[in-house]
Structures are given as C-alpha cells and as structure tokens.
Write an enzyme that holds these catalytic residues in place. Sequence first.
Site, PDB file in Angstrom:
ATOM      1  N   LYS A 129       0.867  -1.192   0.000  1.00  0.00           N
ATOM      2  CA  LYS A 129       0.000   0.000   0.000  1.00  0.00           C
ATOM      3  C   LYS A 129       0.894   1.228   0.000  1.00  0.00           C
ATOM      4  CE  LYS A 129      -4.404   1.070   0.145  1.00  0.00           C
ATOM      5  NZ  LYS A 129      -5.582   0.268  -0.249  1.00  0.00           N
ATOM      6  N   ASP A 169      -6.896   4.319  -4.667  1.00  0.00           N
ATOM      7  CA  ASP A 169      -7.574   4.241  -3.374  1.00  0.00           C
ATOM      8  C   ASP A 169      -8.167   5.644  -3.174  1.00  0.00           C
ATOM      9  OD1 ASP A 169      -7.748   2.274  -0.860  1.00  0.00           O
ATOM     10  OD2 ASP A 169      -7.420   4.253  -0.029  1.00  0.00           O
TER      11      ASP A 169
HETATM   12  P1  NDP Z   1     -12.767   8.036  -3.206  1.00  0.00           P
HETATM   13  O1  NDP Z   1     -11.658   9.001  -3.057  1.00  0.00           O
HETATM   14  O2  NDP Z   1     -13.327   7.779  -4.554  1.00  0.00           O
HETATM   15  O3  NDP Z   1     -13.984   8.426  -2.247  1.00  0.00           O
HETATM   16  C1  NDP Z   1     -13.800   8.546  -0.884  1.00  0.00           C
HETATM   17  C2  NDP Z   1     -15.123   8.889  -0.244  1.00  0.00           C
HETATM   18  O4  NDP Z   1     -15.011   8.779   1.164  1.00  0.00           O
HETATM   19  C3  NDP Z   1     -15.545  10.326  -0.517  1.00  0.00           C
HETATM   20  O5  NDP Z   1     -16.932  10.416  -0.505  1.00  0.00           O
HETATM   21  C4  NDP Z   1     -14.923  11.061   0.672  1.00  0.00           C
HETATM   22  O6  NDP Z   1     -15.530  12.297   0.985  1.00  0.00           O
HETATM   23  C5  NDP Z   1     -15.167  10.059   1.781  1.00  0.00           C
HETATM   24  N1  NDP Z   1     -14.152  10.249   2.821  1.00  0.00           N
HETATM   25  C6  NDP Z   1     -12.815  10.153   2.682  1.00  0.00           C
HETATM   26  N2  NDP Z   1     -12.194  10.423   3.832  1.00  0.00           N
HETATM   27  C7  NDP Z   1     -13.169  10.705   4.714  1.00  0.00           C
HETATM   28  C8  NDP Z   1     -13.161  11.048   6.079  1.00  0.00           C
HETATM   29  N3  NDP Z   1     -12.016  11.179   6.765  1.00  0.00           N
HETATM   30  N4  NDP Z   1     -14.371  11.232   6.690  1.00  0.00           N
HETATM   31  C9  NDP Z   1     -15.526  11.106   5.997  1.00  0.00           C
HETATM   32  N5  NDP Z   1     -15.585  10.796   4.693  1.00  0.00           N
HETATM   33  C10 NDP Z   1     -14.437  10.582   4.065  1.00  0.00           C
HETATM   34  O7  NDP Z   1     -12.221   6.671  -2.566  1.00  0.00           O
HETATM   35  P2  NDP Z   1     -12.752   5.179  -2.769  1.00  0.00           P
HETATM   36  O8  NDP Z   1     -14.215   5.155  -2.991  1.00  0.00           O
HETATM   37  O9  NDP Z   1     -11.853   4.522  -3.734  1.00  0.00           O
HETATM   38  O10 NDP Z   1     -12.405   4.549  -1.331  1.00  0.00           O
HETATM   39  C11 NDP Z   1     -13.350   4.507  -0.261  1.00  0.00           C
HETATM   40  C12 NDP Z   1     -12.944   3.428   0.714  1.00  0.00           C
HETATM   41  O11 NDP Z   1     -12.920   2.164   0.047  1.00  0.00           O
HETATM   42  C13 NDP Z   1     -11.547   3.579   1.330  1.00  0.00           C
HETATM   43  O12 NDP Z   1     -11.574   3.057   2.643  1.00  0.00           O
HETATM   44  C14 NDP Z   1     -10.690   2.685   0.442  1.00  0.00           C
HETATM   45  O13 NDP Z   1      -9.523   2.254   1.122  1.00  0.00           O
HETATM   46  C15 NDP Z   1     -11.652   1.538   0.220  1.00  0.00           C
HETATM   47  N6  NDP Z   1     -11.381   0.688  -0.938  1.00  0.00           N
HETATM   48  C16 NDP Z   1     -11.236   1.198  -2.196  1.00  0.00           C
HETATM   49  C17 NDP Z   1     -11.024   0.354  -3.265  1.00  0.00           C
HETATM   50  C18 NDP Z   1     -10.930   0.861  -4.660  1.00  0.00           C
HETATM   51  O14 NDP Z   1     -10.805   0.040  -5.567  1.00  0.00           O
HETATM   52  N7  NDP Z   1     -11.022   2.160  -4.929  1.00  0.00           N
HETATM   53  C19 NDP Z   1     -10.892  -1.096  -3.084  1.00  0.00           C
HETATM   54  C20 NDP Z   1     -11.138  -1.544  -1.731  1.00  0.00           C
HETATM   55  C21 NDP Z   1     -11.352  -0.661  -0.716  1.00  0.00           C
HETATM   56  P3  NDP Z   1     -14.748  13.672   0.653  1.00  0.00           P
HETATM   57  O15 NDP Z   1     -14.806  13.801  -0.836  1.00  0.00           O
HETATM   58  O16 NDP Z   1     -15.492  14.728   1.387  1.00  0.00           O
HETATM   59  O17 NDP Z   1     -13.335  13.489   1.161  1.00  0.00           O
HETATM   60  O1  2IT Z   2      -7.972  -1.395  -0.739  1.00  0.00           O
HETATM   61  C1  2IT Z   2      -7.910  -1.916  -1.864  1.00  0.00           C
HETATM   62  O2  2IT Z   2      -8.058  -3.129  -2.028  1.00  0.00           O
HETATM   63  C2  2IT Z   2      -7.657  -1.048  -3.022  1.00  0.00           C
HETATM   64  N1  2IT Z   2      -7.572   0.164  -2.866  1.00  0.00           N
HETATM   65  C3  2IT Z   2      -7.487  -1.644  -4.384  1.00  0.00           C
HETATM   66  C4  2IT Z   2      -6.073  -2.104  -4.598  1.00  0.00           C
HETATM   67  C5  2IT Z   2      -5.723  -2.566  -5.983  1.00  0.00           C
HETATM   68  O3  2IT Z   2      -4.551  -2.913  -6.162  1.00  0.00           O
HETATM   69  O4  2IT Z   2      -6.579  -2.594  -6.877  1.00  0.00           O
END
Ligand code: NDP
Ligand code: 2IT
Length: 447
Positions: A129, A169
């Site tokens: 990561k 992420d």
């Molecule tokens: P994005 O950047 O696309 O979206 C993040 C979302 O979460 C936004 O709505 C953001 O709001 C909100 N957010 C972020 N930080 C905070 C905070 N401190 N408090 C409240 N809201 C918050 O990210 P993703 O959708 O990709 O990721 C979301 C979650 O999913 C994370 O935990 C990530 O690790 C996990 N994840 C992502 C994967 C992926 O493929 N993208 C895979 C597996 C897990 P704002 O815009 O106001 O910051």
């Molecule tokens: O938390 C996660 O699994 C991710 N942000 C996706 C990682 C990846 O390599 O696609």
Amino acid sequence: MALTNNYLKGVYETVLKRNPNEPEFQQAVLEVLESFEPVVEQRPELEEKGIIDRIVEPERMVMFRVPWVDDNGKVQVNRGFRVQYNSAIGPYKGGLRFHPSVCASVIKFLGFEQCFKNSLTGLPMGGGKGGSDFDPKGKSDAEIMRFCQSFITELQRHIGQFTDVPAGDIGVGGREIGYMYGQYKRLNNEAVGVLTGKGLSFGGSLARTEATGYGLCYYTKEMLAYKGTSFEGKTVVISGSGNVAIYAAQKATELGAKVVTMSDSAGFIYDPNGINLDVMKDIKEVRRARIKEYADLVPGSTYTAGARPWNTVCDIALPCATQNELDENDAKALIANGCKFVAEGANMPSTPEAVAQFQANGVFFGPAKAANAGGVATSGLEMSQNSLRLSWSFEEVDERLHDIMVNIFKCCVESAEKYGHKDNLVMGANIGGFEKIADAMLAQGIV
Ligand code: NDP
Ligand code: 2IT
C-alpha cells in the site's frame, strides 16, 4: 475479546513497542491476531517457524519527499510512502491513497490488511500500500498532474510489473493513474502493467471502475442468501460518494434494493425515493463537487451537514468512506433502526466496539478484507490481461469477479467453521486469507 495465547501476546507486545503512536496499525494487527488464536493452538509449526512474528513486520517500507510547484509558482512539499508488506504469494499489490490524513500508521494498517485480502481473492498477489498526505481537494488539473509526476518519479525505482503493482484508493482514480502511468513509461521506456486502474485505451480492464462496489454487493448477496433472503425490496444505507460508494449503490439498486443515503466528509444526503445515480455521478465524477448539491437538485431529498448516515432506518448498511467512520454508538443506532446486515466497502470502517455490537446483536457482519476484495481481484484480472496482451469483455470480467466473490464468501464460512467459530466472517476472512500465506512462507524457509 482479548488475546489469551502467550505466543500471540508476545508478538502483539513487540508490535506495540516497535510501532508506538500508530493506532490504526495497532488496531488492524490486534483484530487479526485475535482471529489466529485457534489456529496457532492447532498448528505449532506457526510458532516454531516464527510465522506470526514475520507476518506482522513489513518486508520493506519507503518514505520519500515529493516536491512540486503549485499554480502560483510556490514550491510545495508532501511526503510519499510505500509499504511492501508481504510477497510470499506474489508481487506486492495494493492501492495508493492521497489524503491529508495519510501517515505511516494508515499506510501500514492498509498494507497489512491488503495481504490477507489479496490472498482471499485466490490470485497470486502479495500485499502492499502507499500514498501521500497530499490533499487533492481544490487543486487544478495541472497541479494534480505535476504532483503525480513528482510522486511516481521517486516511486518508480521501487515498483515493477513483477515486483510491486500499485493502483487507486482514496483520492486516486483513473485521472491520477493515467498521469502516473505516463510518467512511469517515460522514465522506463516500457509499456507494462505496472499500475492497475489504467484507462481503457492503454491497458485498463473493463469493469475495474465498478469492481469494488459491484464486488461488495456480490458478497452481500451471498450473505443475504445464506440467511435465506435477498436485496429485493431492502432499504440500504451507504456512506461515502466516491468510487466504491457509487458502484455499490448502482449494483444494490440493480439487485432490487433502495439506496436512501450517501455522504461525503461534510455531511450526508437522504433520499426516501432512492438515490438518483445520474445526478450523483454528475456531481461527484464529472464536476468533483460536494454532495450537498444533491439536495438542491433532487426534490424530496435532504442534506444534513456535519453528520453521518447511520441513524437511518434500514435493512443493510454498507460503509464505503474511510476507516473508523462507524463507532459503537453508530452501531447501536443501526441496530435500533432495524439493520440486519453490514458489509464493509471501505477498509476498517467499523471500530472494534462497533463490530462487537453487531456480532452480539445478531447483525450478520461482512468484514472489509473479504467484502471489498473485488477491486483488487479485478486489478489482478487487469494484470492477467496485460500479460496476455488481450482485453476481455465487460461480461467476462464481471463474471470472473462474481465467481471470485462467491468463492471468498464460501472460504470465510468454511474457515470460520473449521476452527469452531461458525458464521463469524471476521475470523473466517482473517484465517482464510492467512493460511495460504502461512503455507507459502513455511515452504519458502526463513526469509
Ligand atoms: P474516493 O476518493 O473515490 O472516495 C472517498 C469517499 O469517502 C468520498 O466520498 C470522501 O468524501 C469520503 N471520505 C474520505 N475520507 C473521509 C473522512 N475522513 N471522513 C468522511 N468521509 C471521508 O475513494 P474510494 O471510494 O476509492 O475509497 C473509499 C474506501 O474504500 C476507502 O476506505 C478505500 O480504502 C476503500 N477501498 C477502495 C477500493 C478501490 O478500488 N477504490 C478497493 C477496496 C477498498 P470527501 O470527498 O469529502 O473526502
Ligand atoms: O484497498 C484496496 O483493495 C484497493 N484500494 C485496491 C487495490 C488494488 O490494487 O486494486
């Protein structure tokens, strides 16, 4: 639950001593070690070969300066990180997060969990990561590009298609991966699958954008089916409005549920008629604006500033924003509002106290390592397509993703049952992910 096994207690004490002031990392390690109690008792070779001592310690971590120039000509400096946690079963694999809260603790908790998640997918990927404390909010497109170029100019020496393959992420999506890929290719003179989540015209996979949210719903579908029900007619509460939240909302809606909330870090919207995803995508994906605007655009919906959506009547909750966004009181509110299923789209969104509430009150709980593994699984499929120099259709990738999520659910159920903790999907995910890594480490000697 507290640790009782002496070996595990000793490992955890060392973790606390070596990693002081890293609460997220300590939290993630403790939860996993708790799950290992029955396993280390039945498998003495794990202690003899120091498997747990080794698995909690990252193989390598780099921290670096990221200098860049903003639109006013001022020099800015951020901090970059990459943890290469465990390569026992394949090259390091995991996302990059750009958010002001990024620090060693956050990167290490994410990297540690990624090892078990990647193992659960059944694909040959180790765990890693990375990220930076850079805040993309309010930055111009040119500033984002210059930052990404500077970040990857340093990181490129540490990664490679057979070494370490980063992806997106929080704060890192298709735009950022595109800029990083372009600069990587320029520096290395090689067009290879060193990053995933690439654009479709240069090696990206169909369905990678949708994969985490879709995968979360496929996993939840299995949880519902296991309890003899389905998404049909259910009310779903989602937090977040980023990549994971949007495609979770889309798939849940497609499967017959009504999604009534989404949020960002400033507040949440409630739409009793079900979220209009065209409006949501225009606000979040096209205009990169705040969720507040939704309530101005969609009649009947409301916006609540400074609050999270957990105090809402629902059947299913899917936290999809960030770590520790759902605490004990939120869990109690969800239970009081009739929630029966929780599956984590974000990484570690529920605090340990919240998870304990769910498990003590008959809420069927699907942990992040299993429930959100669809994103990295599809990244693995992107790597396969890059190696084959082929692109599969959307349907083909989606079908493979679906099968992977069904298998992960089965693995969680079976692993929990094997060690006497029937229906505890937290134990099942941790043990199921762990055993494959442990076997690989045992076979490879003390390295
Ligand atoms: P994005 O950047 O696309 O979206 C993040 C979302 O979460 C936004 O709505 C953001 O709001 C909100 N957010 C972020 N930080 C905070 C905070 N401190 N408090 C409240 N809201 C918050 O990210 P993703 O959708 O990709 O990721 C979301 C979650 O999913 C994370 O935990 C990530 O690790 C996990 N994840 C992502 C994967 C992926 O493929 N993208 C895979 C597996 C897990 P704002 O815009 O106001 O910051
Ligand atoms: O938390 C996660 O699994 C991710 N942000 C996706 C990682 C990846 O390599 O696609």
